[in-house]
Design a protein around this motif. Structure first.
Motif, PDB file in Angstrom:
ATOM      1  N   HIS A   4      -3.157  43.972  36.388  1.00 43.56           N
ATOM      2  CA  HIS A   4      -3.853  44.701  35.138  1.00 43.56           C
ATOM      3  C   HIS A   4      -4.287  43.525  34.304  1.00 43.56           C
ATOM      4  CE1 HIS A   4      -4.069  47.341  31.743  1.00 43.56           C
ATOM      5  NE2 HIS A   4      -3.604  46.833  30.929  1.00 43.56           N
ATOM      6  N   LEU A   5      -5.574  43.612  34.194  1.00 45.17           N
ATOM      7  CA  LEU A   5      -6.496  42.469  33.298  1.00 45.17           C
ATOM      8  C   LEU A   5      -7.013  43.309  32.052  1.00 45.17           C
ATOM      9  CD1 LEU A   5      -8.320  40.847  36.170  1.00 45.17           C
ATOM     10  CD2 LEU A   5      -6.328  40.210  34.909  1.00 45.17           C
ATOM     11  N   VAL A   6      -6.978  42.566  31.016  1.00 41.59           N
ATOM     12  CA  VAL A   6      -7.685  43.239  29.751  1.00 41.59           C
ATOM     13  C   VAL A   6      -8.486  42.035  29.211  1.00 41.59           C
ATOM     14  CG1 VAL A   6      -7.276  44.746  27.609  1.00 41.59           C
ATOM     15  CG2 VAL A   6      -5.481  44.878  29.609  1.00 41.59           C
ATOM     16  N   LEU A   7      -9.676  42.301  28.845  1.00 42.97           N
ATOM     17  CA  LEU A   7     -10.466  41.565  27.882  1.00 42.97           C
ATOM     18  C   LEU A   7     -10.682  42.042  26.599  1.00 42.97           C
ATOM     19  CD1 LEU A   7     -12.891  39.989  30.735  1.00 42.97           C
ATOM     20  CD2 LEU A   7     -10.566  39.142  29.678  1.00 42.97           C
ATOM     21  N   PHE A   8     -10.599  41.166  25.690  1.00 46.18           N
ATOM     22  CA  PHE A   8     -10.631  41.716  24.111  1.00 46.18           C
ATOM     23  C   PHE A   8     -11.879  41.000  23.430  1.00 46.18           C
ATOM     24  CE2 PHE A   8      -6.347  42.545  24.985  1.00 46.18           C
ATOM     25  CZ  PHE A   8      -5.932  43.664  24.569  1.00 46.18           C
ATOM     26  N   GLU A  39       6.145  42.380  35.792  1.00 48.29           N
ATOM     27  CA  GLU A  39       6.716  41.472  36.584  1.00 48.29           C
ATOM     28  C   GLU A  39       6.090  39.918  36.339  1.00 48.29           C
ATOM     29  OE1 GLU A  39       6.982  42.674  40.527  1.00 48.29           O
ATOM     30  OE2 GLU A  39       7.640  44.698  40.162  1.00 48.29           O
ATOM     31  N   PHE A  40       4.789  40.182  35.802  1.00 45.44           N
ATOM     32  CA  PHE A  40       4.101  38.792  35.342  1.00 45.44           C
ATOM     33  C   PHE A  40       3.465  39.196  34.075  1.00 45.44           C
ATOM     34  CE2 PHE A  40       0.165  36.350  35.111  1.00 45.44           C
ATOM     35  CZ  PHE A  40       0.860  35.377  35.325  1.00 45.44           C
ATOM     36  N   TRP A  41       3.337  38.347  33.148  1.00 50.38           N
ATOM     37  CA  TRP A  41       2.822  38.534  31.629  1.00 50.38           C
ATOM     38  C   TRP A  41       2.247  37.184  31.307  1.00 50.38           C
ATOM     39  CZ3 TRP A  41       0.866  42.572  28.923  1.00 50.38           C
ATOM     40  CH2 TRP A  41       0.593  42.203  27.711  1.00 50.38           C
ATOM     41  N   GLU A  42       0.967  37.001  30.962  1.00 48.70           N
ATOM     42  CA  GLU A  42       0.434  36.021  30.342  1.00 48.70           C
ATOM     43  C   GLU A  42      -0.845  36.429  29.329  1.00 48.70           C
ATOM     44  OE1 GLU A  42      -0.768  33.120  32.760  1.00 48.70           O
ATOM     45  OE2 GLU A  42      -2.683  33.970  33.462  1.00 48.70           O
ATOM     46  N   CYS A  43      -1.055  35.839  28.086  1.00 48.34           N
ATOM     47  CA  CYS A  43      -2.042  36.365  27.185  1.00 48.34           C
ATOM     48  C   CYS A  43      -2.512  35.012  26.545  1.00 48.34           C
ATOM     49  CB  CYS A  43      -1.767  37.433  26.379  1.00 48.34           C
ATOM     50  SG  CYS A  43      -0.400  37.202  25.028  1.00 48.34           S
ATOM     51  N   PHE A  56     -10.266  37.268  23.917  1.00 48.56           N
ATOM     52  CA  PHE A  56      -8.751  37.179  24.306  1.00 48.56           C
ATOM     53  C   PHE A  56      -8.473  37.917  25.333  1.00 48.56           C
ATOM     54  CE2 PHE A  56      -4.318  38.540  23.671  1.00 48.56           C
ATOM     55  CZ  PHE A  56      -3.867  37.503  23.265  1.00 48.56           C
ATOM     56  N   ALA A  57      -7.517  37.476  26.318  1.00 45.40           N
ATOM     57  CA  ALA A  57      -7.272  38.145  27.544  1.00 45.40           C
ATOM     58  C   ALA A  57      -5.615  38.018  27.766  1.00 45.40           C
ATOM     59  CB  ALA A  57      -7.955  37.161  28.711  1.00 45.40           C
ATOM     60  N   ILE A  58      -5.550  39.319  28.541  1.00 43.58           N
ATOM     61  CA  ILE A  58      -4.045  39.644  29.072  1.00 43.58           C
ATOM     62  C   ILE A  58      -4.232  39.515  30.638  1.00 43.58           C
ATOM     63  CG2 ILE A  58      -2.491  41.520  29.226  1.00 43.58           C
ATOM     64  CD1 ILE A  58      -2.813  42.267  26.497  1.00 43.58           C
ATOM     65  N   ASN A  59      -3.411  39.113  31.360  1.00 41.65           N
ATOM     66  CA  ASN A  59      -3.203  39.066  32.555  1.00 41.65           C
ATOM     67  C   ASN A  59      -2.037  39.290  32.977  1.00 41.65           C
ATOM     68  OD1 ASN A  59      -3.282  38.457  35.460  1.00 41.65           O
ATOM     69  ND2 ASN A  59      -3.720  36.273  35.527  1.00 41.65           N
ATOM     70  N   GLU A  86      -7.951  48.207  15.385  1.00 45.08           N
ATOM     71  CA  GLU A  86      -8.409  48.148  14.045  1.00 45.08           C
ATOM     72  C   GLU A  86      -9.403  46.951  14.134  1.00 45.08           C
ATOM     73  OE1 GLU A  86      -5.340  47.091  11.374  1.00 45.08           O
ATOM     74  OE2 GLU A  86      -3.807  48.601  12.132  1.00 45.08           O
ATOM     75  N   PHE A  87      -9.481  45.993  15.316  1.00 41.11           N
ATOM     76  CA  PHE A  87     -10.433  44.884  14.863  1.00 41.11           C
ATOM     77  C   PHE A  87     -10.926  44.517  16.299  1.00 41.11           C
ATOM     78  CE2 PHE A  87      -6.219  43.483  14.931  1.00 41.11           C
ATOM     79  CZ  PHE A  87      -5.970  42.548  16.325  1.00 41.11           C
ATOM     80  N   ALA A  88     -10.707  45.135  17.510  1.00 44.62           N
ATOM     81  CA  ALA A  88     -11.330  44.707  18.667  1.00 44.62           C
ATOM     82  C   ALA A  88     -11.831  46.048  19.581  1.00 44.62           C
ATOM     83  CB  ALA A  88     -10.435  43.960  19.436  1.00 44.62           C
ATOM     84  N   THR A  89     -12.710  45.577  20.629  1.00 42.58           N
ATOM     85  CA  THR A  89     -12.844  46.641  21.695  1.00 42.58           C
ATOM     86  C   THR A  89     -12.309  45.778  23.018  1.00 42.58           C
ATOM     87  OG1 THR A  89     -15.034  45.671  21.861  1.00 42.58           O
ATOM     88  CG2 THR A  89     -14.792  47.659  20.710  1.00 42.58           C
ATOM     89  N   TRP A  90     -12.222  46.645  23.980  1.00 45.59           N
ATOM     90  CA  TRP A  90     -11.827  45.844  25.253  1.00 45.59           C
ATOM     91  C   TRP A  90     -12.220  46.452  26.495  1.00 45.59           C
ATOM     92  CZ3 TRP A  90      -8.149  47.559  21.598  1.00 45.59           C
ATOM     93  CH2 TRP A  90      -7.483  48.896  21.931  1.00 45.59           C
ATOM     94  N   VAL A  91     -12.043  45.818  27.421  1.00 43.31           N
ATOM     95  CA  VAL A  91     -12.274  46.281  28.897  1.00 43.31           C
ATOM     96  C   VAL A  91     -11.290  46.131  29.799  1.00 43.31           C
ATOM     97  CG1 VAL A  91     -15.201  46.311  28.773  1.00 43.31           C
ATOM     98  CG2 VAL A  91     -13.492  44.297  29.721  1.00 43.31           C
ATOM     99  N   ILE A  92     -11.045  46.902  30.763  1.00 40.76           N
ATOM    100  CA  ILE A  92      -9.776  46.635  31.731  1.00 40.76           C
ATOM    101  C   ILE A  92     -10.115  46.777  33.035  1.00 40.76           C
ATOM    102  CG2 ILE A  92      -8.174  47.626  30.002  1.00 40.76           C
ATOM    103  CD1 ILE A  92      -7.888  50.015  32.107  1.00 40.76           C
ATOM    104  N   ALA A  93      -9.324  46.187  34.031  1.00 44.30           N
ATOM    105  CA  ALA A  93      -9.442  46.492  35.307  1.00 44.30           C
ATOM    106  C   ALA A  93      -8.207  46.359  35.967  1.00 44.30           C
ATOM    107  CB  ALA A  93     -10.117  44.999  36.181  1.00 44.30           C
TER     108      ALA A  93
END
Length: 97
Positions: A4-8, A39-43, A56-59, A86-93
């Protein structure tokens, strides 16, 4: 397993050092220890300065579709995402690994 990837992208005029942004970052930094399905988390903040870059990214990774659903519905995830709205938009994959 599902990645699960998220880019802000911070909204126009929003700075990384604003208190609300710092609180949003803390909420995501803490999320990895709060949601058992992860099971895995980094940002982290993006370190490049290109026009097409996000800020900003979440992996992360979960076991399966059911775990992804539970993660997305977890109250801590919902609260963290609400802060960022409140302050960002994002995309996910989301993809299987």
């Amino acid at each position: 397993m599902i990645r699960h990837l998220v880019l802000f992208k911070l909204n126009e005029g929003v700075a990384r050092d604003e208190p609300r942004v710092a609180a949003g970052v803390r909420a995501f930094e803490e999320l990895g220890g709060l949601v058992p399905e992860l099971e895995f988390w980094e940002c982290a903040w993006n370190i490049t300065d290109r026009d097409i870059a996000y800020d900003f990214a979440i992996n992360s990774a979960v076991a399966d579709h059911a775990a992804l659903t539970r993660y997305l519905q977890h109250p801590a995830h919902q609260a963290a995402a609400d802060r960022w709205r409140e302050f960002a938009t994002w995309v996910i994959a989301d993809y299987e690994i």
